[in-house]
Structures are given as structure tokens and as C-alpha cells.
Design a protein around this motif. Structure first.
Motif, PDB file in Angstrom:
ATOM      1  N   PHE A  95      -1.331 -15.412  -9.451  1.00 30.17           N
ATOM      2  CA  PHE A  95      -0.370 -14.114  -8.763  1.00 30.17           C
ATOM      3  C   PHE A  95       1.020 -14.490  -8.908  1.00 30.17           C
ATOM      4  N   ALA A  96       1.302 -15.490  -8.776  1.00 31.51           N
ATOM      5  CA  ALA A  96       3.165 -15.949  -9.019  1.00 31.51           C
ATOM      6  C   ALA A  96       3.368 -14.696  -9.673  1.00 31.51           C
ATOM      7  N   ILE A  99       2.369 -10.529 -10.344  1.00 35.02           N
ATOM      8  CA  ILE A  99       3.503 -10.129  -9.358  1.00 35.02           C
ATOM      9  C   ILE A  99       4.200 -10.202 -10.518  1.00 35.02           C
ATOM     10  N   ALA A 102       3.317  -7.598 -13.178  1.00 36.02           N
ATOM     11  CA  ALA A 102       3.274  -6.021 -12.894  1.00 36.02           C
ATOM     12  C   ALA A 102       4.706  -4.915 -12.824  1.00 36.02           C
ATOM     13  N   PHE A 103       5.816  -6.111 -11.505  1.00 35.83           N
ATOM     14  CA  PHE A 103       6.777  -5.275 -11.693  1.00 35.83           C
ATOM     15  C   PHE A 103       7.663  -5.024 -13.187  1.00 35.83           C
ATOM     16  N   ALA A 183      -1.547  -9.093 -12.272  1.00 36.07           N
ATOM     17  CA  ALA A 183      -0.638  -8.230 -12.885  1.00 36.07           C
ATOM     18  C   ALA A 183      -0.837  -6.894 -12.686  1.00 36.07           C
ATOM     19  N   VAL A 186      -1.962  -5.735  -8.672  1.00 38.20           N
ATOM     20  CA  VAL A 186      -0.812  -5.230  -8.345  1.00 38.20           C
ATOM     21  C   VAL A 186      -0.296  -4.870  -8.977  1.00 38.20           C
ATOM     22  N   ARG A 187      -0.211  -3.801  -9.713  1.00 38.27           N
ATOM     23  CA  ARG A 187       0.998  -2.998 -10.070  1.00 38.27           C
ATOM     24  C   ARG A 187      -0.302  -2.018  -9.698  1.00 38.27           C
ATOM     25  N   VAL A 190       0.664  -1.149  -6.140  1.00 35.80           N
ATOM     26  CA  VAL A 190       2.146  -0.435  -5.309  1.00 35.80           C
ATOM     27  C   VAL A 190       2.256   1.297  -6.449  1.00 35.80           C
ATOM     28  N   ARG A 213       9.732  -5.466  -0.147  1.00 36.34           N
ATOM     29  CA  ARG A 213       9.483  -6.265   0.787  1.00 36.34           C
ATOM     30  C   ARG A 213       9.039  -5.215   2.147  1.00 36.34           C
ATOM     31  N   LEU A 217       4.955  -2.884  -0.360  1.00 36.03           N
ATOM     32  CA  LEU A 217       4.364  -3.597  -0.609  1.00 36.03           C
ATOM     33  C   LEU A 217       3.444  -3.837   0.454  1.00 36.03           C
ATOM     34  N   ILE A 224      -4.092  -3.809  -2.370  1.00 40.27           N
ATOM     35  CA  ILE A 224      -4.834  -5.374  -3.403  1.00 40.27           C
ATOM     36  C   ILE A 224      -5.266  -6.461  -2.675  1.00 40.27           C
TER      37      ILE A 224
END
Length: 299
Positions: A95-96, A99, A102-103, A183, A186-187, A190, A213, A217, A224
Motif C-alpha cells: 500500500f505504501a 499510494i 496512485a498519485f 494503486a 487508492v486512485r 480519491v 492530507r 484523503l 478506499i
């Protein structure tokens, strides 16, 4: 002089008493809705469940004494711990990286979007077991890694024989595979947040990183979390695939034990009950985390 009229006198109730009359909703007769088929379905389900439980208790083929003997055995508990480690490392690292990907896909740079899309496409296309075997056999593919000038001389190199062990290969394969799916989760979360939120925050002069933040999120987490929890539970059960690399996780250890004593069914039930218990714990945690992020959005 004023003329007044007394209220009519009713012989049954006496003077100055109005006769109540039922009008509107008070005149309706309330009949509760009956659901005969619902109760029939409940009864049929109860009968099937009772038969199933009766079979579990009375069928000697389940061998519950063998189940009780191995359920808390040291080798099984150690295997459960290995499974939890694989799940934790795969989830955190996956997940790190997810993320970040995803961004990258949401960025305005075509280069970053292309790189993220290519990564997600590749790791979702290749089966996980193939990825694990590639990482496990890295020393066969590349006997040494050399650092230096591209297509030129190298400054230093090191042997890859002991670079990636079985556990490292499993964590690496699970994390990189998980990142591709994380990814997209998370995308999607968002993108589910209305653009007006960011526009209003920008109009108030809030910096972009703080918008992300503190505004985007927290709202994206509502979308999510359900999908992310599904992925984590799938990863937890999917760690059994690393048994092809002879890693002593739960399913592999159960296979080893019933390969020795021949008690296949009770040992499979040991693994099944452990998976059910730990999945239930993860589901309870999911409930409380979702309830935390649902504050102000759900009654």
C-alpha cells in the motif's frame, strides 16, 4: 345585549361535553405486514444449519481429537506467525508503493502517468505465482549485479546468490503484486471525492499537501477502506501460494504434517479454523476503522 347560545346537550353524556369522532388516520385499522415466506426461509436455513452441525459433531471422519491435538501445536503456531508476517509486510509495503503509484497516475505529468500505468498493467497481468518464482530464482537469471556506467565498465558488483532468500522473495513478490491493486483502490477513492472540495480549499489558500492530507484523503478513505480490507484479507489467504517456495506458512506446514501422519481432513480443518478466526479479527478491525472515518457522513 349580546346573544349567546349554549352548546347542545347530549342526554347520554350530559351538558357541555363534545362527542369524540374518529377522523383521518385514527379511523384506519392498522394491520401488520406478514412475511410467511421469510419465516419459511428462516426455518429451512435453521434445519440445514442444524443438519450440518450435527454432521460435524457425529461424523467420525472429522477426527476432532486429532484437530485438538494439532490446533495449538508449536509448529502450527509458528506457521500462523509466519503467515501474519507475510500479510503485514505485504500490506504495508504494497500500500505504501500503491499510494505513490496512485498519485503518479493522477498527476499532470504524462511521463509519471505512463510509468504508473505500465507498472500496474505488468503486475496485474503476470500471475502471482510466476512473480514469486522469478524473484526466488533471481540468482539464476542474474548471477551478479554490477553498478557503473550504463553499457560501459562497472565500478563494483556483488553476488546475487544470497541476495534474495525465500522469505525475502515472498515478501517482495507479494508487496509488488499488491501495490498494483492498491494503486487502483487508492486512485478510485480519491476520484470519488468531489472536485469542489479541493477547489474550495484552494480558494481559502490552503496548501496543496494540506488539502490532500486533511480534506481529500479523509473523505477518500470511506471509499478506499472496504476495497482495501478485501485486498488485505485476500492477501492473508493468498499467502498460502508461497508454499511453492517451501516457506513454513500455515498451509505449507499443515501439508507437511498430514504428509507424515496421513490425517488430511483434521489438519485441513486446523488451517481452515485458523483462517476463519484471523479473517474474523481483520473484519472486526475493518468495521471499527470504517466507523471512525464515517463520522459526519453516516447516521
Amino acid at each position: 345585549m349580546s346573544l349567546t347560545s349554549d352548546p347542545p346537550i347530549d342526554r347520554a353524556t350530559g351538558p357541555h361535553t363534545a362527542v369524540p369522532t374518529a377522523t383521518g388516520h385514527d379511523a384506519l385499522t392498522v394491520v401488520p405486514v406478514r412475511h410467511p415466506w421469510r419465516w419459511a426461509a428462516v426455518a429451512a436455513t435453521a434445519v440445514v444449519l442444524a443438519q450440518f452441525l450435527h454432521g460435524l459433531i457425529t461424523n467420525p471422519g472429522w477426527e476432532w481429537d486429532v484437530f485438538a491435538q494439532f490446533f495449538t501445536a508449536g509448529t502450527i503456531l509458528k506457521a500462523v506467525w509466519v503467515t501474519l508476517q507475510l500479510t503485514l509486510y505485504g500490506t504495508v509495503l504494497g500500500f505504501a508503493l500503491g499510494i505513490v503509484l496512485a498519485f503518479m497516475r493522477l498527476s499532470g505529468s504524462p511521463f509519471l502517468r505512463a510509468v504508473a500505468y505500465a507498472y500496474i498493467w505488468a503486475f496485474r497481468s503476470i500471475p502471482l505465482i510466476v512473480q514469486l518464482l522469478f524473484w526466488f530464482n533471481l540468482a539464476y537469471l542474474y548471477k551478479e549485479l554490477r553498478f557503473g556506467i550504463p553499457f560501459g565498465p562497472g565500478f563494483f558488483s556483488f553476488d546475487t546468490m544470497n541476495l534474495v532468500g525465500a522469505m525475502s522473495a515472498a515478501v517482495l513478490g507479494l508487496a509488488l503484486h499488491q501495490a498494483a491493486y492498491a494503486a487502483e483502490i487508492v486512485r478510485g477513492g480519491v476520484l470519488a471525492v468531489d472536485d469542489g472540495q479541493s477547489e474550495a480549499a484552494a480558494a481559502l489558500g490552503i496548501p496543496r499537501h494540506r488539502q490532500l492530507r486533511r480534506i481529500v484523503l479523509p473523505q477518500a478513505m470511506r471509499s478506499i477502506l472496504p476495497n482495501a480490507a478485501n485486498e488485505i484479507i485476500s492477501l492473508f489467504k493468498g499467502t498460502s501460494i508461497v508454499s511453492v517456495m517451501a516457506i513454513g506458512e500455515l498451509f505449507y506446514q499443515v501439508q507437511v504434517v498430514y504428509g507424515r501422519n496421513g490425517r488430511v481432513v483434521p489438519l485441513l480443518m486446523v488451517a481452515t479454523v485458523w483462517y476463519i478466526l484471523l479473517t474474523t479479527v481483520l473484519s472486526v478491525l475493518q468495521h471499527y476503522v470504517e466507523r471512525h472515518y464515517a463520522k459526519g457522513a453516516a447516521r
